[in-house]
Design a protein around this motif. Structure first.
Motif, PDB file in Angstrom:
ATOM      1  N   LEU A  98       0.840  -1.194   0.000  1.00  0.00           N
ATOM      2  CA  LEU A  98       0.000   0.000   0.000  1.00  0.00           C
ATOM      3  C   LEU A  98       0.874   1.243   0.000  1.00  0.00           C
ATOM      4  O   LEU A  98       2.055   1.182   0.341  1.00  0.00           O
ATOM      5  CB  LEU A  98      -0.946   0.003   1.190  1.00  0.00           C
ATOM      6  CG  LEU A  98      -0.403   0.188   2.613  1.00  0.00           C
ATOM      7  CD1 LEU A  98      -1.565   0.335   3.586  1.00  0.00           C
ATOM      8  CD2 LEU A  98       0.497  -0.943   3.067  1.00  0.00           C
ATOM      9  N   SER A  99       0.293   2.349  -0.405  1.00  0.00           N
ATOM     10  CA  SER A  99       1.048   3.601  -0.431  1.00  0.00           C
ATOM     11  C   SER A  99       1.121   4.201   0.963  1.00  0.00           C
ATOM     12  O   SER A  99       0.352   3.843   1.865  1.00  0.00           O
ATOM     13  CB  SER A  99       0.397   4.596  -1.394  1.00  0.00           C
ATOM     14  OG  SER A  99      -0.844   5.035  -0.867  1.00  0.00           O
ATOM     15  N   LEU A 100       2.030   5.161   1.129  1.00  0.00           N
ATOM     16  CA  LEU A 100       2.134   5.876   2.394  1.00  0.00           C
ATOM     17  C   LEU A 100       0.800   6.539   2.734  1.00  0.00           C
ATOM     18  O   LEU A 100       0.350   6.507   3.881  1.00  0.00           O
ATOM     19  CB  LEU A 100       3.241   6.927   2.299  1.00  0.00           C
ATOM     20  CG  LEU A 100       3.503   7.775   3.545  1.00  0.00           C
ATOM     21  CD1 LEU A 100       4.069   6.919   4.674  1.00  0.00           C
ATOM     22  CD2 LEU A 100       4.456   8.923   3.218  1.00  0.00           C
ATOM     23  N   GLU A 101       0.154   7.105   1.734  1.00  0.00           N
ATOM     24  CA  GLU A 101      -1.136   7.770   1.949  1.00  0.00           C
ATOM     25  C   GLU A 101      -2.201   6.769   2.374  1.00  0.00           C
ATOM     26  O   GLU A 101      -3.017   7.043   3.261  1.00  0.00           O
ATOM     27  CB  GLU A 101      -1.559   8.489   0.673  1.00  0.00           C
ATOM     28  CG  GLU A 101      -2.786   9.360   0.816  1.00  0.00           C
ATOM     29  CD  GLU A 101      -3.022  10.201  -0.423  1.00  0.00           C
ATOM     30  OE1 GLU A 101      -3.198  11.411  -0.285  1.00  0.00           O
ATOM     31  OE2 GLU A 101      -3.013   9.623  -1.538  1.00  0.00           O
ATOM     32  N   GLU A 102      -2.201   5.592   1.754  1.00  0.00           N
ATOM     33  CA  GLU A 102      -3.173   4.555   2.124  1.00  0.00           C
ATOM     34  C   GLU A 102      -2.937   4.053   3.540  1.00  0.00           C
ATOM     35  O   GLU A 102      -3.891   3.778   4.274  1.00  0.00           O
ATOM     36  CB  GLU A 102      -3.099   3.400   1.125  1.00  0.00           C
ATOM     37  CG  GLU A 102      -3.661   3.750  -0.251  1.00  0.00           C
ATOM     38  CD  GLU A 102      -3.336   2.704  -1.298  1.00  0.00           C
ATOM     39  OE1 GLU A 102      -4.060   2.645  -2.304  1.00  0.00           O
ATOM     40  OE2 GLU A 102      -2.335   1.963  -1.130  1.00  0.00           O
ATOM     41  N   ASP A 155       2.635   8.690  -2.599  1.00  0.00           N
ATOM     42  CA  ASP A 155       2.520   7.485  -3.425  1.00  0.00           C
ATOM     43  C   ASP A 155       3.615   6.456  -3.168  1.00  0.00           C
ATOM     44  O   ASP A 155       3.619   5.398  -3.804  1.00  0.00           O
ATOM     45  CB  ASP A 155       2.542   7.874  -4.910  1.00  0.00           C
ATOM     46  CG  ASP A 155       1.329   8.698  -5.310  1.00  0.00           C
ATOM     47  OD1 ASP A 155       0.250   8.474  -4.739  1.00  0.00           O
ATOM     48  OD2 ASP A 155       1.486   9.578  -6.185  1.00  0.00           O
ATOM     49  N   THR A 156       4.551   6.748  -2.264  1.00  0.00           N
ATOM     50  CA  THR A 156       5.625   5.801  -1.958  1.00  0.00           C
ATOM     51  C   THR A 156       5.030   4.464  -1.519  1.00  0.00           C
ATOM     52  O   THR A 156       4.223   4.403  -0.598  1.00  0.00           O
ATOM     53  CB  THR A 156       6.524   6.332  -0.830  1.00  0.00           C
ATOM     54  OG1 THR A 156       7.108   7.567  -1.244  1.00  0.00           O
ATOM     55  CG2 THR A 156       7.634   5.328  -0.512  1.00  0.00           C
ATOM     56  N   LYS A 157       5.404   3.385  -2.216  1.00  0.00           N
ATOM     57  CA  LYS A 157       4.850   2.075  -1.920  1.00  0.00           C
ATOM     58  C   LYS A 157       5.587   1.408  -0.757  1.00  0.00           C
ATOM     59  O   LYS A 157       6.815   1.364  -0.727  1.00  0.00           O
ATOM     60  CB  LYS A 157       4.932   1.170  -3.155  1.00  0.00           C
ATOM     61  CG  LYS A 157       3.923   1.535  -4.241  1.00  0.00           C
ATOM     62  CD  LYS A 157       2.492   1.331  -3.763  1.00  0.00           C
ATOM     63  CE  LYS A 157       1.476   1.623  -4.867  1.00  0.00           C
ATOM     64  NZ  LYS A 157       0.089   1.496  -4.378  1.00  0.00           N
ATOM     65  N   LEU A 158       4.803   0.890   0.167  1.00  0.00           N
ATOM     66  CA  LEU A 158       5.334   0.214   1.340  1.00  0.00           C
ATOM     67  C   LEU A 158       4.853  -1.226   1.371  1.00  0.00           C
ATOM     68  O   LEU A 158       3.836  -1.572   0.762  1.00  0.00           O
ATOM     69  CB  LEU A 158       4.874   0.926   2.617  1.00  0.00           C
ATOM     70  CG  LEU A 158       5.257   2.401   2.749  1.00  0.00           C
ATOM     71  CD1 LEU A 158       4.557   3.012   3.952  1.00  0.00           C
ATOM     72  CD2 LEU A 158       6.772   2.559   2.870  1.00  0.00           C
ATOM     73  N   MET A 159       5.591  -2.057   2.082  1.00  0.00           N
ATOM     74  CA  MET A 159       5.205  -3.442   2.303  1.00  0.00           C
ATOM     75  C   MET A 159       4.922  -3.649   3.782  1.00  0.00           C
ATOM     76  O   MET A 159       5.721  -3.232   4.631  1.00  0.00           O
ATOM     77  CB  MET A 159       6.325  -4.381   1.861  1.00  0.00           C
ATOM     78  CG  MET A 159       5.989  -5.857   2.025  1.00  0.00           C
ATOM     79  SD  MET A 159       7.436  -6.919   1.812  1.00  0.00           S
ATOM     80  CE  MET A 159       8.100  -6.904   3.482  1.00  0.00           C
ATOM     81  N   LEU A 160       3.819  -4.278   4.109  1.00  0.00           N
ATOM     82  CA  LEU A 160       3.490  -4.658   5.479  1.00  0.00           C
ATOM     83  C   LEU A 160       3.370  -6.163   5.546  1.00  0.00           C
ATOM     84  O   LEU A 160       2.740  -6.786   4.686  1.00  0.00           O
ATOM     85  CB  LEU A 160       2.168  -4.025   5.932  1.00  0.00           C
ATOM     86  CG  LEU A 160       2.102  -2.514   6.134  1.00  0.00           C
ATOM     87  CD1 LEU A 160       0.746  -2.137   6.712  1.00  0.00           C
ATOM     88  CD2 LEU A 160       3.213  -2.021   7.032  1.00  0.00           C
TER      89      LEU A 160
END
Length: 258
Positions: A98-102, A155-160
């Motif tokens: 998900l993005s940082l914003e999400e 919009d930076t994509k992150l992994m959780l």
């Protein structure tokens, strides 16, 4: 063949050892001093084949500029793509992206005390991997978005992913699908550096990269969880630490590839 090595890294030991091995093998060494907070490409001629080594900001600028050959080997994909390619051999195969914003807007996570591992989806040093509660990660994302000069955009994509217990971790250096050197670097979350590199780790890494590699020269971190081996992550070679890996073997293989 020339190696351009940044000399003002936070830890200078890897750079100094690398420069000594390069010179011992007859390669020219060009010292690079990186101005703080600079994103400009280095001032260096393009007269000969050059491999860069240094901070992620230096390597990013070399890749963006594209003047040098080979310059640096950027990874051509991200963690989500690695899961598609390598499947259950990836440690965090069930990760969510998900993005940082999400993340900042996720109401369910904002009320969760369950621990999550968070890192950039791409091979990026924007943030270090961190384990924290869902609520703490959402609060962190909101703080980052509130900064006027944030290094991460919405919009930076992150992994959780759920945290996974690891007994041992190794770093392998791979050139054209072949492991040329490696090092053990961690046991049960404690730094434990040694030149030990079991044959099963080498075989696992080479078999996996027979499916394709994120870059011709790449660093692959492997971990044991339970009785199995898994890929923790792929790293760009040009900014990776060496731990106790055999530098002479790395320099010889990378120089020949360049």
């Amino acid at each position: 063949m020339r190696w351009a090595i940044q000399t003002n890294l936070g830890s200078r030991s890897d750079a100094e050892a690398l420069a000594a091995v390069c010179r011992a093998q007859g390669h020219a060494v060009a010292p690079i001093v990186r101005p703080p907070f600079s994103d400009a490409a280095p001032e260096l001629d393009t007269d000969e084949a050059t491999v860069f080594y240094g901070s992620s900001s230096l390597i990013d600028s070399v890749v963006r500029d594209g003047r040098w050959r080979p310059g640096a080997w950027a990874l051509d994909d991200d963690y989500a793509s690695w899961i598609e390619r390598y499947g259950a051999h990836m440690l965090n195969v069930d990760a969510r992206f998900l993005s940082l914003e999400e993340l900042a807007a996720d109401a369910e996570l904002a009320n969760s005390e369950a621990l999550r591992f968070c890192r950039p989806s791409a091979d990026s040093k924007l943030i270090a991997g961190q384990v924290d509660s869902g609520a703490a990660l959402v609060a962190w994302a909101r703080r980052v978005l509130a900064l006027e000069d944030a290094s991460m955009d919405p919009d930076t994509k992150l992994m959780l992913a759920e945290p996974v217990g690891l007994s041992d971790e190794w770093r392998t250096f791979v050139v054209d699908g072949r492991v040329v050197a490696g090092s053990h670097y961690r046991s049960y979350q404690r730094l434990e550096v040694s030149p030990d590199l079991p044959g099963e780790v080498v075989a696992f890494t080479e078999a996996l990269l027979a499916r394709g590699s994120p870059a011709p020269v790449v660093v692959v971190d492997i971990a044991r969880s339970g009785s199995g081996l898994y890929v923790v992550e792929f790293n760009g070679f040009n900014s990776s630490g060496f731990y106790a890996a055999e530098l002479s073997a790395i320099v010889a293989a990378v120089s020949e590839r360049a």
